[in-house]
Write a protein that holds these residues in place. Structure first.
Motif, PDB file in Angstrom:
ATOM      1  N   TYR A 144      -5.578   8.784   7.022  1.00  0.00           N
ATOM      2  CA  TYR A 144      -6.845   8.566   6.502  1.00  0.00           C
ATOM      3  C   TYR A 144      -6.929   7.621   5.212  1.00  0.00           C
ATOM      4  N   LEU A 145      -5.633   7.946   4.388  1.00  0.00           N
ATOM      5  CA  LEU A 145      -5.681   7.175   3.272  1.00  0.00           C
ATOM      6  C   LEU A 145      -4.829   5.915   3.116  1.00  0.00           C
ATOM      7  N   PHE A 146      -3.749   5.947   4.244  1.00  0.00           N
ATOM      8  CA  PHE A 146      -2.927   4.788   4.518  1.00  0.00           C
ATOM      9  C   PHE A 146      -3.725   3.702   4.972  1.00  0.00           C
ATOM     10  N   LYS A 199       1.297   6.513 -13.712  1.00  0.00           N
ATOM     11  CA  LYS A 199       1.761   5.880 -15.004  1.00  0.00           C
ATOM     12  C   LYS A 199       3.248   5.031 -14.580  1.00  0.00           C
ATOM     13  N   LEU A 200       3.907   5.683 -13.800  1.00  0.00           N
ATOM     14  CA  LEU A 200       5.422   4.971 -13.967  1.00  0.00           C
ATOM     15  C   LEU A 200       5.021   3.651 -13.095  1.00  0.00           C
ATOM     16  N   ILE A 201       4.376   3.461 -12.121  1.00  0.00           N
ATOM     17  CA  ILE A 201       4.047   2.390 -11.227  1.00  0.00           C
ATOM     18  C   ILE A 201       3.390   1.242 -12.341  1.00  0.00           C
ATOM     19  N   GLY A 227      10.406   6.091   3.245  1.00  0.00           N
ATOM     20  CA  GLY A 227      11.521   6.369   2.028  1.00  0.00           C
ATOM     21  C   GLY A 227      10.720   7.216   1.056  1.00  0.00           C
ATOM     22  N   LYS A 228      11.748   7.635   0.011  1.00  0.00           N
ATOM     23  CA  LYS A 228      11.412   8.278  -1.161  1.00  0.00           C
ATOM     24  C   LYS A 228      10.516   7.270  -2.098  1.00  0.00           C
ATOM     25  N   GLY A 229       9.691   7.693  -2.967  1.00  0.00           N
ATOM     26  CA  GLY A 229       9.229   7.074  -4.200  1.00  0.00           C
ATOM     27  C   GLY A 229      10.068   6.697  -4.979  1.00  0.00           C
ATOM     28  N   ALA A 265       3.684  -1.513   3.819  1.00  0.00           N
ATOM     29  CA  ALA A 265       3.035  -0.166   3.520  1.00  0.00           C
ATOM     30  C   ALA A 265       3.996   0.798   3.320  1.00  0.00           C
ATOM     31  N   LYS A 266       3.734   2.089   2.633  1.00  0.00           N
ATOM     32  CA  LYS A 266       4.780   3.087   2.432  1.00  0.00           C
ATOM     33  C   LYS A 266       4.188   4.225   2.613  1.00  0.00           C
ATOM     34  N   PRO A 267       4.104   5.029   3.647  1.00  0.00           N
ATOM     35  CA  PRO A 267       3.272   6.344   3.607  1.00  0.00           C
ATOM     36  C   PRO A 267       4.346   7.252   2.893  1.00  0.00           C
ATOM     37  N   SER A 268       3.718   8.595   2.666  1.00  0.00           N
ATOM     38  CA  SER A 268       4.369   9.599   1.979  1.00  0.00           C
ATOM     39  C   SER A 268       5.817   9.958   2.800  1.00  0.00           C
ATOM     40  N   CYS A 286       0.924  -1.113   0.196  1.00  0.00           N
ATOM     41  CA  CYS A 286       0.164  -0.084   0.121  1.00  0.00           C
ATOM     42  C   CYS A 286       0.829   1.227  -0.025  1.00  0.00           C
ATOM     43  N   ILE A 287       0.584   1.982  -0.879  1.00  0.00           N
ATOM     44  CA  ILE A 287       1.570   3.330  -1.024  1.00  0.00           C
ATOM     45  C   ILE A 287       0.641   4.461  -1.087  1.00  0.00           C
ATOM     46  N   SER A 288       0.950   5.342  -0.104  1.00  0.00           N
ATOM     47  CA  SER A 288      -0.318   6.800  -0.013  1.00  0.00           C
ATOM     48  C   SER A 288       0.454   8.018  -0.158  1.00  0.00           C
ATOM     49  N   THR A 298      12.527   3.686  -2.241  1.00  0.00           N
ATOM     50  CA  THR A 298      11.720   2.586  -1.419  1.00  0.00           C
ATOM     51  C   THR A 298      10.685   2.335  -2.366  1.00  0.00           C
ATOM     52  N   GLY A 299       9.899   3.417  -2.925  1.00  0.00           N
ATOM     53  CA  GLY A 299       8.553   2.862  -3.841  1.00  0.00           C
ATOM     54  C   GLY A 299       8.833   2.234  -4.865  1.00  0.00           C
ATOM     55  N   GLU A 300       9.973   2.534  -5.465  1.00  0.00           N
ATOM     56  CA  GLU A 300      10.392   1.676  -6.919  1.00  0.00           C
ATOM     57  C   GLU A 300      10.543   0.276  -6.411  1.00  0.00           C
ATOM     58  N   LEU A 301      11.482   0.166  -5.488  1.00  0.00           N
ATOM     59  CA  LEU A 301      11.860  -1.058  -4.774  1.00  0.00           C
ATOM     60  C   LEU A 301      10.646  -2.082  -4.431  1.00  0.00           C
ATOM     61  N   PHE A 350      -2.226   2.060  -4.871  1.00  0.00           N
ATOM     62  CA  PHE A 350      -1.662   3.343  -4.485  1.00  0.00           C
ATOM     63  C   PHE A 350      -2.413   4.573  -4.885  1.00  0.00           C
ATOM     64  N   THR A 351      -2.316   5.647  -4.051  1.00  0.00           N
ATOM     65  CA  THR A 351      -2.916   6.720  -4.155  1.00  0.00           C
ATOM     66  C   THR A 351      -1.906   7.925  -4.284  1.00  0.00           C
ATOM     67  N   GLY A 352      -1.836   8.697  -5.461  1.00  0.00           N
ATOM     68  CA  GLY A 352      -1.031   9.720  -5.681  1.00  0.00           C
ATOM     69  C   GLY A 352      -1.266  10.375  -6.971  1.00  0.00           C
ATOM     70  N   GLY A 353      -0.301  11.088  -7.362  1.00  0.00           N
ATOM     71  CA  GLY A 353      -0.326  11.655  -8.620  1.00  0.00           C
ATOM     72  C   GLY A 353      -0.507  10.801  -9.744  1.00  0.00           C
ATOM     73  N   THR A 354      -0.849  11.567 -11.197  1.00  0.00           N
ATOM     74  CA  THR A 354      -1.133  10.744 -12.103  1.00  0.00           C
ATOM     75  C   THR A 354       0.219  10.139 -12.906  1.00  0.00           C
TER      76      THR A 354
HETATM   77  P1  NAD Z   1       3.171  11.216  -5.364  1.00  0.00           P
HETATM   78  O1  NAD Z   1       2.438  10.451  -6.486  1.00  0.00           O
HETATM   79  O2  NAD Z   1       4.088  12.229  -5.560  1.00  0.00           O
HETATM   80  O3  NAD Z   1       3.365  10.398  -4.228  1.00  0.00           O
HETATM   81  C1  NAD Z   1       2.558   9.298  -3.566  1.00  0.00           C
HETATM   82  C2  NAD Z   1       2.955   8.340  -3.228  1.00  0.00           C
HETATM   83  O4  NAD Z   1       3.826   7.413  -4.017  1.00  0.00           O
HETATM   84  C3  NAD Z   1       4.256   8.719  -1.995  1.00  0.00           C
HETATM   85  O5  NAD Z   1       4.411   7.770  -1.105  1.00  0.00           O
HETATM   86  C4  NAD Z   1       5.514   8.535  -2.881  1.00  0.00           C
HETATM   87  O6  NAD Z   1       6.855   8.309  -2.167  1.00  0.00           O
HETATM   88  C5  NAD Z   1       5.148   7.313  -3.944  1.00  0.00           C
HETATM   89  N1  NAD Z   1       5.918   7.167  -4.927  1.00  0.00           N
HETATM   90  C6  NAD Z   1       6.353   8.352  -5.790  1.00  0.00           C
HETATM   91  N2  NAD Z   1       6.977   7.644  -6.813  1.00  0.00           N
HETATM   92  C7  NAD Z   1       7.003   6.480  -6.783  1.00  0.00           C
HETATM   93  C8  NAD Z   1       7.636   5.737  -7.745  1.00  0.00           C
HETATM   94  N3  NAD Z   1       8.261   5.718  -8.765  1.00  0.00           N
HETATM   95  N4  NAD Z   1       7.270   4.222  -7.193  1.00  0.00           N
HETATM   96  C9  NAD Z   1       6.406   3.864  -6.084  1.00  0.00           C
HETATM   97  N5  NAD Z   1       5.855   5.089  -5.312  1.00  0.00           N
HETATM   98  C10 NAD Z   1       6.177   6.216  -5.512  1.00  0.00           C
HETATM   99  O7  NAD Z   1       1.772  12.042  -4.880  1.00  0.00           O
HETATM  100  P2  NAD Z   1       1.654  13.379  -3.948  1.00  0.00           P
HETATM  101  O8  NAD Z   1       2.554  14.363  -4.181  1.00  0.00           O
HETATM  102  O9  NAD Z   1       2.232  12.524  -2.378  1.00  0.00           O
HETATM  103  O10 NAD Z   1       0.100  13.323  -3.577  1.00  0.00           O
HETATM  104  C11 NAD Z   1      -0.556  14.238  -4.296  1.00  0.00           C
HETATM  105  C12 NAD Z   1      -1.078  13.509  -5.302  1.00  0.00           C
HETATM  106  O11 NAD Z   1      -2.082  12.521  -4.955  1.00  0.00           O
HETATM  107  C13 NAD Z   1      -2.166  14.442  -6.163  1.00  0.00           C
HETATM  108  O12 NAD Z   1      -2.064  14.494  -7.569  1.00  0.00           O
HETATM  109  C14 NAD Z   1      -3.611  14.184  -5.835  1.00  0.00           C
HETATM  110  O13 NAD Z   1      -4.918  14.319  -6.675  1.00  0.00           O
HETATM  111  C15 NAD Z   1      -3.392  12.690  -5.369  1.00  0.00           C
HETATM  112  N6  NAD Z   1      -4.581  12.052  -4.703  1.00  0.00           N
HETATM  113  C16 NAD Z   1      -5.438  11.314  -5.059  1.00  0.00           C
HETATM  114  C17 NAD Z   1      -6.421  10.756  -4.332  1.00  0.00           C
HETATM  115  C18 NAD Z   1      -7.305  10.016  -4.926  1.00  0.00           C
HETATM  116  O14 NAD Z   1      -7.995   9.124  -4.094  1.00  0.00           O
HETATM  117  N7  NAD Z   1      -7.601   9.717  -6.161  1.00  0.00           N
HETATM  118  C19 NAD Z   1      -6.436  10.980  -2.865  1.00  0.00           C
HETATM  119  C20 NAD Z   1      -5.317  11.815  -2.270  1.00  0.00           C
HETATM  120  C21 NAD Z   1      -4.468  12.403  -3.397  1.00  0.00           C
END
Ligand code: NAD
Length: 480
Positions: free
Chosen positions: A154-156, A232-234, A204-206, A172-175, A145-147, A209-212, A224-228
């Motif tokens: 909340y998201l973790f 894509k990379l994941i 750790g950093k994405g 699990a890896k938090p931000s 789980c990556i958040s 640690t995230g890539e590993l 995973f929850t995070g940026g688009t």
């Molecule tokens: P981010 O994508 O930079 O990071 C999110 C997580 O992914 C972090 O734990 C980070 O370390 C990890 N990560 C980064 N690169 C990685 C990689 N190459 N491999 C594996 N893990 C990697 O996002 P952020 O800046 O932490 O959060 C903001 C983004 O999250 C915004 O785009 C926001 O819209 C999105 N978000 C989406 C939702 C949803 O439910 N759709 C909810 C909250 C936030």
């Protein structure tokens, strides 16, 4: 200075990695601790620990696993003040918000999945004239789980709870920006006696640690929850090992305001939906589309309410609007305000850095900002800013509103404001978004599917969808 350690096999462990990151309090800009940037040995230790714990955890009854989740929820509840304080320190969000939203929801996540799983169909039979089929769902094994940083605990826990209750063991890896409450969760797990290795928390950093984790062959699924762009990379990296993926990503959510709405309710809610958590909620409205007949009135009332929001120290109970969560993000949002001006926009309110005094004088504060004068193809209306910057755009007809709402690559959420519920339903069915609120915002029933369309998501979380994601189906067939 405090070092945030990994939690592996039921205890905090010394890192193998020598690489450390600084942790800042956004309200003050001050460094408060250090975080391990876990390397391949740290990650492998966590994965092996989860693998060893899997046979006995998955063999427990569902009721036993649910009881552990309930105990975790209770313990977070006992420590809710502490959790809220540290969530606010890590993120810069008002303490009142961490208390009323983040921590209660983390508690609910565990309670909800503990109960919901009891009603889930894990096995069933399908009998025909020629065959008897027994279909069952079983856990995947070790899952990851990556958040992100905006709603850390909340998201973790929204991911961890369904993964655990279905019998998986978790790494699990938090931000890396906001790891503290995830760090505290390790202690909670130990207190309630969660068997060692069932939940492992690595930091750790994405890009390290995230890539590993994503590349690790023993991990069966990534939630995973995070940026688009990260999603894509994941997606690419995980394809080598055909991992199951759930990707919750960015948004550019429209609020569509018709002239026949309940104006006062709309105004109050749109202020909240735009600027809660400094606009750093993936579901925040960032494009405010207003019917031309009420555009000028709305503009004036909205600006007046937003400019009255109290910006201040997140720990101050009067504060309604806190700090931006990191310096990097603060600079990114500032850049977007400059781009808006280059694109010919007018800044109606805000647009500047907010300077506070005392302990917050070096914190990262931006004024809530409202912009107009850009068409829907501008960068400001296409790209996710994920901060306290919204645009206003007028529309004439229902069709115009739908076209504007759908004009981005994102499709996470939308809100529609009208008293005409037929119109609300019509417009909802034409807008491409995973969740559409009519005359409300952020009302959540945790049983419902949650996720985005287009570049906002792949798969759904919540309710049965999360339980399905963390299980694999098998059919055993006998002749009749
Ligand atoms: P981010 O994508 O930079 O990071 C999110 C997580 O992914 C972090 O734990 C980070 O370390 C990890 N990560 C980064 N690169 C990685 C990689 N190459 N491999 C594996 N893990 C990697 O996002 P952020 O800046 O932490 O959060 C903001 C983004 O999250 C915004 O785009 C926001 O819209 C999105 N978000 C989406 C939702 C949803 O439910 N759709 C909810 C909250 C936030």
């Amino acid at each position: 200075m405090e070092l945030i350690q990994n939690y592996i096999s039921g205890k905090y462990v010394d890192p193998r990695s020598n690489s450390k990151l600084e942790l800042h309090e956004p309200a003050t800009g001050v460094v408060y601790g250090q975080l391990i940037d876990s390397n391949s040995e740290d990650v492998q230790e966590a994965v092996s620990s989860a693998k060893n714990a899997f046979p006995s955890w998955s063999a427990l009854s569902l009721v036993d696993r649910s009881n552990y989740l309930m105990a975790i929820a209770e313990e977070i509840n006992n420590q809710a003040d502490n959790f809220s304080k540290f969530e606010s320190r890590d993120t810069g969000k008002p303490l009142s918000l961490a208390r009323s939203l983040d921590i209660p929801r983390a508690i609910s996540n565990f309670k909800f999945f503990a109960e919901h799983a009891k009603d889930f169909k894990f096995e069933w039979d399908l009998i025909s004239d020629v065959s008897i089929n027994h279909v069952s769902r079983s856990p995947l094994g070790v899952v990851c789980c990556i958040s992100p940083w905006n709603l850390p605990l909340y998201l973790f826990t929204w991911k961890i709870a369904p993964a655990l209750v279905t019998g998986n063991t978790v790494v699990a890896k938090p931000s890396e920006v906001t790891p503290y409450t995830a760090y505290l969760l390790g202690d909670v797990c130990s207190k309630v006696g969660l068997p060692p290795g069932v939940l492992n928390i690595v930091h750790g950093k994405g890009s390290t640690t995230g890539e590993l984790l994503v590349n690790n062959k023993e991990i069966k699924a990534i939630s995973f929850t995070g940026g688009t762009s990260t999603g894509k990379l994941i997606f690419k990296n995980a394809s080598d090992s055909f991992k199951k993926l759930s990707l919750e990503m960015g948004g550019k959510n429209p609020a569509v305001i018709f002239d026949d709405c309940d104006y006062d309710l709309m105004l109050e809610t749109v202020v909240r939906s735009s600027f809660s958590n400094q606009g750093q909620i993936c579901l925040c409205s960032s494009r405010i589309l207003v019917q031309s007949s009420i555009y000028e009135k709305f503009k004036s009332d909205f600006c007046s309410k937003v400019s009255g929001l109290v910006i201040g120290d997140p720990m101050d109970p009067m504060t309604q609007f806190g700090a931006i969560s990191s310096e990097q993000h603060f600079l990114k949002i500032k850049k977007y305000i400059e781009i808006a001006i280059e694109e010919g926009a007018s800044v109606l309110t805000g647009g500047n850095v907010e300077k506070l005094n005392g302990r917050c004088s070096k914190g990262w504060y931006l004024q809530p900002t409202i912009i107009e004068g850009l068409n829907h193809s501008s960068r400001l209306n296409q790209e996710e800013i994920f901060g306290p910057v919204v645009t206003l755009q007028p529309f004439s007809t229902e069709l115009d509103a739908v076209e504007m709402a759908n004009s981005t690559d994102y499709g996470l959420s939308a809100t529609i404001w009208t008293k005409d519920l037929d119109k609300g339903q019509r417009v909802s069915s034409s807008i491409d978004a995973g969740i559409i609120w009519i005359n409300c915002w952020l009302l959540r029933d945790l049983r419902t599917p949650f996720g985005g369309m287009k570049n906002s998501g792949l798969g759904r979380e919540g309710g049965d969808d999360a339980l399905k994601f963390f299980t694999e189906q098998k059919n055993i067939c006998l002749p009749k």
